[in-house]
Write an enzyme that holds these catalytic residues in place. Structure first.
Site, PDB file in Angstrom:
ATOM      1  N   SER A  25     -17.418   7.175   9.319  1.00  0.00           N
ATOM      2  CA  SER A  25     -17.854   8.546   9.402  1.00  0.00           C
ATOM      3  C   SER A  25     -19.263   8.804   8.872  1.00  0.00           C
ATOM      4  O   SER A  25     -19.809   9.871   9.138  1.00  0.00           O
ATOM      5  CB  SER A  25     -16.865   9.424   8.625  1.00  0.00           C
ATOM      6  OG  SER A  25     -16.818   9.039   7.264  1.00  0.00           O
ATOM      7  N   SER A  32     -16.001   3.660   6.291  1.00  0.00           N
ATOM      8  CA  SER A  32     -17.032   4.620   6.717  1.00  0.00           C
ATOM      9  C   SER A  32     -18.444   4.361   6.215  1.00  0.00           C
ATOM     10  O   SER A  32     -19.362   5.043   6.646  1.00  0.00           O
ATOM     11  CB  SER A  32     -16.622   6.029   6.318  1.00  0.00           C
ATOM     12  OG  SER A  32     -15.730   6.531   7.280  1.00  0.00           O
ATOM     13  N   LYS A  39     -24.825  11.852   2.358  1.00  0.00           N
ATOM     14  CA  LYS A  39     -23.765  12.284   3.279  1.00  0.00           C
ATOM     15  C   LYS A  39     -23.281  13.678   2.873  1.00  0.00           C
ATOM     16  O   LYS A  39     -23.125  13.965   1.675  1.00  0.00           O
ATOM     17  CB  LYS A  39     -22.624  11.260   3.210  1.00  0.00           C
ATOM     18  CG  LYS A  39     -21.523  11.457   4.239  1.00  0.00           C
ATOM     19  CD  LYS A  39     -20.479  10.349   4.102  1.00  0.00           C
ATOM     20  CE  LYS A  39     -19.394  10.435   5.142  1.00  0.00           C
ATOM     21  NZ  LYS A  39     -18.390   9.357   5.024  1.00  0.00           N
TER      22      LYS A  39
HETATM   23  N1  GLN Z   1     -12.460   5.693  10.455  1.00  0.00           N
HETATM   24  C1  GLN Z   1     -11.525   5.831   9.393  1.00  0.00           C
HETATM   25  C2  GLN Z   1     -10.826   7.157   9.511  1.00  0.00           C
HETATM   26  O1  GLN Z   1     -11.033   7.817  10.449  1.00  0.00           O
HETATM   27  C3  GLN Z   1     -12.234   5.676   8.077  1.00  0.00           C
HETATM   28  C4  GLN Z   1     -12.925   6.889   7.623  1.00  0.00           C
HETATM   29  C5  GLN Z   1     -13.613   6.730   6.301  1.00  0.00           C
HETATM   30  O2  GLN Z   1     -13.772   5.647   5.759  1.00  0.00           O
HETATM   31  N2  GLN Z   1     -13.981   7.869   5.755  1.00  0.00           N
HETATM   32  O3  GLN Z   1     -10.071   7.559   8.699  1.00  0.00           O
END
Ligand code: GLN
Length: 496
Positions: free
Chosen positions: A165, A189, A90
């Site tokens: 994400s 994420s 990532k």
């Molecule tokens: N979807 C969540 C957010 O927008 C989690 C994001 C993540 O785990 N990086 O914050």
């Protein structure tokens, strides 16, 4: 001559590829070529990669991996479970000399002068890093649509999001563009995109894996972990990347020597709680059906499924959307147009350079989070929001502790819905935020959790989540593996 097979077939997992290597059916050099060809062919449809690694460097790494596998490495480093295994990382994890953008315009052109600890560990273990994975900007999002470099397309449907994400990381594994990827999980994420793309995604206990070199989003929640087609691969990689790191003072000694230790043990007699709060109206019927079938399957493996209640679950999302933006507003203060990436240096002084750079460099969602976080931390609001959220966080953690006095693990859907249509939630942040309603509680309490595929609904994958107590990572992997082996979901093809 050491090279052998001329046309290795696409392996489904790292363990499968390792047996091809050990049976002399493939070489790492051939595997790199195979994956680079696939990436070239499939990427135009998926957009999972922000950077593909330079071929010459990869070939050098592959030759070293082949030497390690054959016991001929000059430095005498012996082969590991990730030697010669193709990875995607990532793009919020720092890779020395390779552009690391966190999906943001503000970091475009930034090539870190150092490797994250997880990268150092993977490289010395002989892993092959094929490239950097697309993501929501600074890991803020649940659909990958917040990437500054175009969204990722779910390999299961061309109008569907891959989740976020770590959308590139999950989509690349599902599409067979790599075998394993590393993601980060602050509020789901790793697990939510794994669920939406039909692969396995594991978030270890908070602190189990060093975050040194991870571009911080919310430091009390962030955790690096693997995405792979099979649970056993997740366990093997965690063995390589985990462990105390002097460069990350929050890294913990979990006492776990081998994350794969319980893989393959049967699960008879294990007690599994199913908290009803995770099965609210927002859970789609198709997800609920797949989840219920999974409960029967796990019951038939001899585990005890017991309905339970964790009433504080309902507050987890609200707590998260105070704590995560608060920490983000502090962590993102460093992007000022001076030290990293882009700079709008047409302005007369440093303050104006910072303002202009941030105004142009950050996308809407990142700005929204910085505003929310700054607000929640300001004098007069701190007690009402941030402090209150921390207090509720403690209560949520205690509620989990009580549950784990009775259960070995908890079982929930990973995401209330299957992969949604691109564009269908971008206008409504709340709709987007509830995508993580089932995954956020494990981050709030720092617990290990994994998502594994448990069927499909309308032709799209559904994920099942096991949550364990702190340091209960091995049992979570054991349960997920036992379920995976009793079903065929991990074999579902997604793209050819
Ligand atoms: N979807 C969540 C957010 O927008 C989690 C994001 C993540 O785990 N990086 O914050």
């Amino acid at each position: 001559m050491t090279s052998c097979a001329s046309n290795p077939s696409l392996p489904a997992s790292a363990r499968d590829l390792m047996s091809q290597y050990l049976d002399d059916e493939a070489t790492a050099v051939e595997i790199v070529k195979l994956f680079l060809e696939r990436i070239e062919r499939i990427e135009p449809r998926i957009n999972a990669f922000l950077t593909v690694a330079d071929e010459a460097g990869l070939m050098r790494d592959a030759k070293r991996a082949d030497n390690m596998l054959r016991g001929k490495d000059e430095s005498e480093t012996s082969a590991t479970t990730v030697t010669g295994i193709p990875f995607l990382i990532k793009d919020n994890i720092s890779t020395q000399g390779i552009e690391t953008t966190a999906g943001s315009r503000i970091l475009q052109g930034y090539a870190p002068p150092f490797n994250a600890t997880v990268i150092k560990r993977l490289k010395s273990a002989g892993a092959l890093i094929l490239g950097k994975g697309n993501l929501d900007e600074f890991a803020m999002g649940s659909s990958n649509e917040n990437s500054a470099f175009n969204p990722v397309i779910n390999p299961w449907g061309e109008n569907r999001v891959p989740g976020g994400s770590s959308g590139g990381a999950a989509a690349a594994v599902a599409a067979g563009e790599c075998l394993i990827s590393l993601g980060s999980d602050t509020g789901g994420s790793i697990r939510q995109p794994a669920s939406l793309c039909g692969v396995a995604g594991f978030k270890p206990t908070y602190g189990a894996v060093s975050r040194y070199g991870l571009i911080a989003f919310a430091s009390s929640l962030d955790q690096i972990g693997p995405i792979a087609r099979r649970v056993a691969d997740c366990a093997d990689v965690t063995n390589i990347i985990s462990g105390v790191d002097p460069l990350d003072s929050t890294s913990l000694d979990t006492g776990i020597q081998d994350y794969a230790e319980f893989i393959g043990r049967d699960i008879e007699g294990m007690k599994i709680g199913v908290p009803r709060e995770y099965l609210t109206e927002g859970v789609e019927r198709g997800v609920r059906n797949a989840f219920e079938k999974a409960l029967h399957e796990i019951d038939s493996l001899g585990a005890h499924i017991i309905e339970t209640s964790l009433p504080l679950t309902d507050y987890a999302l609200a707590v998260y959307y105070i704590i995560a933006p608060s920490e983000a507003s502090a962590n993102l203060a460093r992007f000022d147009g001076v030290k990293y990436g882009m700079s709008t240096d047409t302005e007369p002084n440093a303050r104006e350079v910072a303002e202009a750079t941030r105004g142009e460099g950050f996308g809407d969602e990142v700005k929204r989070r910085i505003l929310i976080g700054t607000y929640a931390l300001s004098a007069g609001y701190y007690d009402a929001y941030y402090k209150k959220a921390q207090q509720v966080r403690t209560l949520i953690r205690r509620e989990f502790d009580e549950a784990f006095a009775r259960f070995d693990a908890l079982l929930t859907p990973t995401s209330p819905t299957v992969a949604f249509e691109i564009g269908s939630r971008t206008q409504d942040p709340y709709q987007m935020y509830i995508s993580d309603i089932c995954t956020i509680p494990a981050n709030i309490a720092g617990l290990p959790a994994i998502s594994v595929p448990c069927g499909t609904s309308e032709g799209l994958p559904v994920g099942l989540q096991f949550i364990g107590p702190q340091f209960g990572d091995r049992a979570v992997l054991q349960l997920a593996h036992a379920y995976e082996q009793s079903t065929q979901w991990d074999l579902e093809p997604s793209i050819r």
